[in-house]
Enzyme design. Structure first.
Site, PDB file in Angstrom:
ATOM      1  N   GLU A 191     -33.401 -11.350  52.741  1.00  0.00           N
ATOM      2  CA  GLU A 191     -32.673 -10.155  51.907  1.00  0.00           C
ATOM      3  C   GLU A 191     -33.090 -10.374  50.406  1.00  0.00           C
ATOM      4  O   GLU A 191     -33.054  -9.265  49.969  1.00  0.00           O
ATOM      5  CB  GLU A 191     -31.152 -10.285  52.134  1.00  0.00           C
ATOM      6  CG  GLU A 191     -30.808  -9.677  53.592  1.00  0.00           C
ATOM      7  CD  GLU A 191     -30.792  -8.391  53.752  1.00  0.00           C
ATOM      8  OE1 GLU A 191     -32.185  -7.735  53.707  1.00  0.00           O
ATOM      9  OE2 GLU A 191     -29.799  -7.665  53.947  1.00  0.00           O
TER      10      GLU A 191
ATOM     11  N   GLU B 229     -22.281   5.119  55.849  1.00  0.00           N
ATOM     12  CA  GLU B 229     -22.713   4.789  57.256  1.00  0.00           C
ATOM     13  C   GLU B 229     -22.693   5.733  58.342  1.00  0.00           C
ATOM     14  O   GLU B 229     -23.516   6.016  59.018  1.00  0.00           O
ATOM     15  CB  GLU B 229     -22.333   3.298  57.608  1.00  0.00           C
ATOM     16  CG  GLU B 229     -22.559   2.180  56.499  1.00  0.00           C
ATOM     17  CD  GLU B 229     -24.036   1.771  56.730  1.00  0.00           C
ATOM     18  OE1 GLU B 229     -24.909   2.258  57.375  1.00  0.00           O
ATOM     19  OE2 GLU B 229     -24.246   1.034  55.515  1.00  0.00           O
TER      20      GLU B 229
ATOM     21  N   GLU C 256     -37.498  -1.083  56.095  1.00  0.00           N
ATOM     22  CA  GLU C 256     -38.035  -0.404  54.833  1.00  0.00           C
ATOM     23  C   GLU C 256     -39.381  -0.840  54.708  1.00  0.00           C
ATOM     24  O   GLU C 256     -40.354   0.201  54.214  1.00  0.00           O
ATOM     25  CB  GLU C 256     -37.322  -0.956  53.722  1.00  0.00           C
ATOM     26  CG  GLU C 256     -35.779  -0.255  53.605  1.00  0.00           C
ATOM     27  CD  GLU C 256     -34.927  -0.667  54.400  1.00  0.00           C
ATOM     28  OE1 GLU C 256     -35.078  -1.677  54.977  1.00  0.00           O
ATOM     29  OE2 GLU C 256     -33.724  -0.365  54.408  1.00  0.00           O
TER      30      GLU C 256
ATOM     31  N   ASP D 171     -30.413   2.276  46.289  1.00  0.00           N
ATOM     32  CA  ASP D 171     -31.821   2.788  46.983  1.00  0.00           C
ATOM     33  C   ASP D 171     -31.740   4.339  47.367  1.00  0.00           C
ATOM     34  O   ASP D 171     -32.716   4.747  46.721  1.00  0.00           O
ATOM     35  CB  ASP D 171     -32.371   1.959  48.285  1.00  0.00           C
ATOM     36  CG  ASP D 171     -30.774   1.704  49.156  1.00  0.00           C
ATOM     37  OD1 ASP D 171     -29.992   2.233  49.038  1.00  0.00           O
ATOM     38  OD2 ASP D 171     -31.203   0.896  50.018  1.00  0.00           O
TER      39      ASP D 171
HETATM   40  C1  DMJ Z   1     -30.091   1.831  57.107  1.00  0.00           C
HETATM   41  O1  DMJ Z   1     -29.058   1.912  57.325  1.00  0.00           O
HETATM   42  C2  DMJ Z   1     -30.720   2.864  56.149  1.00  0.00           C
HETATM   43  O2  DMJ Z   1     -32.295   2.765  55.910  1.00  0.00           O
HETATM   44  C3  DMJ Z   1     -30.064   2.759  54.755  1.00  0.00           C
HETATM   45  O3  DMJ Z   1     -30.700   3.432  54.016  1.00  0.00           O
HETATM   46  C4  DMJ Z   1     -30.458   1.385  54.210  1.00  0.00           C
HETATM   47  N1  DMJ Z   1     -29.798   0.103  55.256  1.00  0.00           N
HETATM   48  C5  DMJ Z   1     -30.418   0.269  56.530  1.00  0.00           C
HETATM   49  C6  DMJ Z   1     -31.613  -0.176  56.955  1.00  0.00           C
HETATM   50  O4  DMJ Z   1     -31.983  -1.325  56.399  1.00  0.00           O
END
Ligand code: DMJ
Length: 625
Positions: A353, A127, A374, A260
């Site tokens: 989710e 993060e 997304e 992902d």
């Molecule tokens: C963001 O911090 C980024 O897109 C990450 O790749 C996935 N989670 C969040 C958004 O959902």
């Protein structure tokens, strides 16, 4: 066999009910008109999205800054990551994109003067990298370059200095037997704990190329190699790994939660850096994902060794995938999958989710919508690729849902339950970094595309947090330049670096196959290397082109779907992907998923094993990565 047939029947029935519910809820819940978005409305929507941004940004600045994130219901702030004005950093390049010179300048200046990372806090490496490091780097690249139209005259690389300091504090996390970093790191003492990572290549690679210190790029690439070296014989990776032993502790392979951006960064690292090792891995990984995880138009989670389905769940993090497929040039399955994912949004007004594909209902324990970008991100990419007005209609639905369901006094609220539309007092910084950014870009494409990304001086790659990373020569062509200076020329050849005059540049042989690390100690990092490789313009080298229709005019938004000309930078080698005619609406004819084993709640999915390995495991962490 009988079981399979009855499963098939059940699936067929459920699917039919799902489709009809989807269609009726579209009209009932959102009141969407059958008319498409016209150019005038696209402009209005773009302006409305801009107002959405400022409602949330001003709400943050007035009520939460300099704390990390906003509590938009109670109009307070909270420290959620490291206590370093996270939302402001994550918002910087959106401010620049919106052309807000004043706020961009004052924010950059405040950060340059006040931010420091000498903090006794343990933070998530992932993060911190995607939100803070990426935010600082993209803002640095905008603030220091007059070609962006946002250069700050007084700016003196303060954000780059901060980015380097932050990345150095994270380096101890990579000191593991596997090279795969811990999940979190203490910024002051370098104490690390828990596993995770492998999607740090863009930010760390850009930092290396801006600072001329290869260590950042090396550790991030090593982590990818460490993960890929432990792939299964099916070329799948699992969700969680022990960074000491290299053993997979969670063997569920998928394209969403916990995996992902691993896929995303393979392709994007290739595009940004031209490093073919990433492309090779991406092609293998993508081919395997399409073979084992794709149940057209959905994706499931399977055991990485056996390929057996363990989770027939659509999780909202999967929704970035169609956008990635556009970038990879595999547009047809992207269109079908987007349609399927969007049908879930239309059913609930948001995506939960988790949405269980066996029961066709919200997955127990995964009811929330934390303002994720997304699906909107993929909508932007598909509109960019096809100019199909259905994606603008989808954009209008997103705006309607956010305005009617998520808007709250000081910003936008998480939705705790997509069935009840209950609001929660939290606003993740990625709402301003990504969600609003992709929405605004979508409508701006339909209006005049006159923005930094779509009509700027460079091609841009979006980081997984939506941060803008440009394909400047300084970043994208560093390898060739450095190979050249280090490998073929006497040191005094570096005198050419100060030249902008192409005529002074000698004919050079570029070493595309060299495995020698590209950096040379005498290689200066300045913005003056433009023109040193006249035969390797961006377009020539990367030819980053999407699937585009003929040049569009404003009235294109009214037109029906244009004929698509497919051009792409990457030819995906997977021959197993069956091409089907493009779906219209929601009448997917895909086979229902038949083999179902496992299931359970979100906490079942993450499990005790994960909890033991990831000390910071909580809902946010599990769903964020
Ligand atoms: C963001 O911090 C980024 O897109 C990450 O790749 C996935 N989670 C969040 C958004 O959902």
């Amino acid at each position: 066999m009988i079981l399979m047939e009855s499963n098939k029947l059940r699936w067929g029935l459920c699917y039919a009910i799902f489709i009809s519910l989807t269609l009726s809820s579209l009209v009932r819940d959102l009141g969407v008109s059958a008319e498409g978005v016209n150019p005038h409305e696209a402009k209005q929507l773009r302006d409305e999205v801009r107002e959405m941004f400022y409602h949330a940004f001003d709400g943050y600045m007035n009520n939460a800054f300099p704390l990390d994130e906003l509590k938009p219901l109670s109009c307070q702030g909270e420290d959620t990551l490291g206590g370093y004005a996270l939302t402001l950093i994550d918002s910087l390049d959106t401010l620049a994109l919106l052309g807000d010179r004043e706020s961009f300048t004052s924010s950059v200046q405040w950060i340059g003067k006040n931010l420091q990372f000498n903090i006794n806090k343990t933070v998530s490496v992932f993060e911190t990298t995607i939100r803070v490091l990426g935010g600082l780097l993209s803002a640095h690249l905008i603030a220091s370059d007059c070609a962006t139209g946002m250069r700050i005259p007084s700016y003196d690389n303060e954000l780059l200095v901060l980015a380097e300091d932050l990345a150095r504090r994270m380096l101890p996390a990579f000191d593991t037997p596997t090279g795969i970093p811990y999940g979190s790191v203490n910024l002051m003492y370098g104490i690390t704990s828990t596993a995770g990572g492998g999607t740090l290549t863009l930010e760390f690679g850009v930092l290396s190329r801006l600072t001329n210190d290869p260590v950042f790029e090396q550790v991030a690439k090593n982590a990818v190699r460490g993960l890929w070296a432990r792939r299964s014989t099916l070329d799948l990776v699992g969700a969680h790994i022990n960074v000491f032993t290299g053993e997979w502790t969670q063997k569920d392979a998928g394209i969403g939660t916990s995996i992902d951006s691993f896929y995303e960064y393979l392709l994007k690292a290739y595009i940004l850096f031209g490093d073919e090792e990433y492309l090779y891995i991406f092609q293998e990984a993508y081919g395997s994902a399409m073979h084992h995880l794709h149940k057209d138009p959905w994706y499931v989670e399977v055991n990485m060794d056996s390929g057996a389905i363990v989770w027939p769940v659509f999780n909202s993090l999967q929704a970035f995938w169609p956008g990635l497929q556009v970038l990879a040039g595999d547009v047809d399955p992207a269109i079908r999958t987007h349609t399927a994912f969007f049908s879930v949004w239309k059913r609930y007004g948001f995506t939960p989710e988790g949405f269980n594909l066996a029961t066709l209902s919200v997955q127990y324990g995964q009811k929330s919508y934390p303002l994720r970008p997304e699906l909107i991100e993929s909508t932007y990419w598909l509109y960019k690729a096809t100019r199909d007005p259905r994606y603008l209609d989808a954009g209008r639905d997103f705006v309607a849902s956010l305005q009617y369901g998520a808007k709250c006094p000081c910003g936008y609220c998480h939705i705790t339950d997509v069935e009840l539309h209950k609001q929660e007092d939290h606003m993740e910084s990625f709402f301003l970094a990504e969600t609003v950014k992709y929405l605004w870009l979508l409508f701006d494409l339909a209006v005049d595309s006159d923005n930094l990304v779509d009509n700027g001086p460079y091609k841009y790659i979006f980081s997984t947090e939506g941060h803008l990373l440009p394909l400047t020569p300084q970043i994208s062509l560093a390898r060739e330049h450095c190979s050249y200076f280090g490998g073929y020329c006497p040191r005094n050849a570096t005198k050419f670096e100060q030249s902008n005059d192409d005529h002074q540049v000698p004919e050079i042989e570029l070493d595309h196959h060299s495995n020698i690390y590209p950096y040379h100690e005498s290689f200066p990092v300045t913005g003056l290397i433009k023109g040193l490789c006249p035969r390797l313009s961006h377009a020539q080298k990367y030819g980053l082109s999407y699937v585009l229709p003929e040049k569009t005019e404003r009235e294109d938004v009214k037109r029906p779907k244009p004929v698509i000309t497919s051009r792409s930078i990457v030819l995906v080698s997977d021959q197993t992907v069956e091409k089907r005619p493009q779906e219209e609406g929601f009448t997917s004819e895909s086979e229902p998923i038949m083999s179902i084993s496992g299931g359970g709640s979100s906490s079942d999915q993450t499990g005790q094993e994960l909890t033991l390995l990831e000390s910071e495991t909580d809902d946010k962490r599990v769903y964020s990565s």
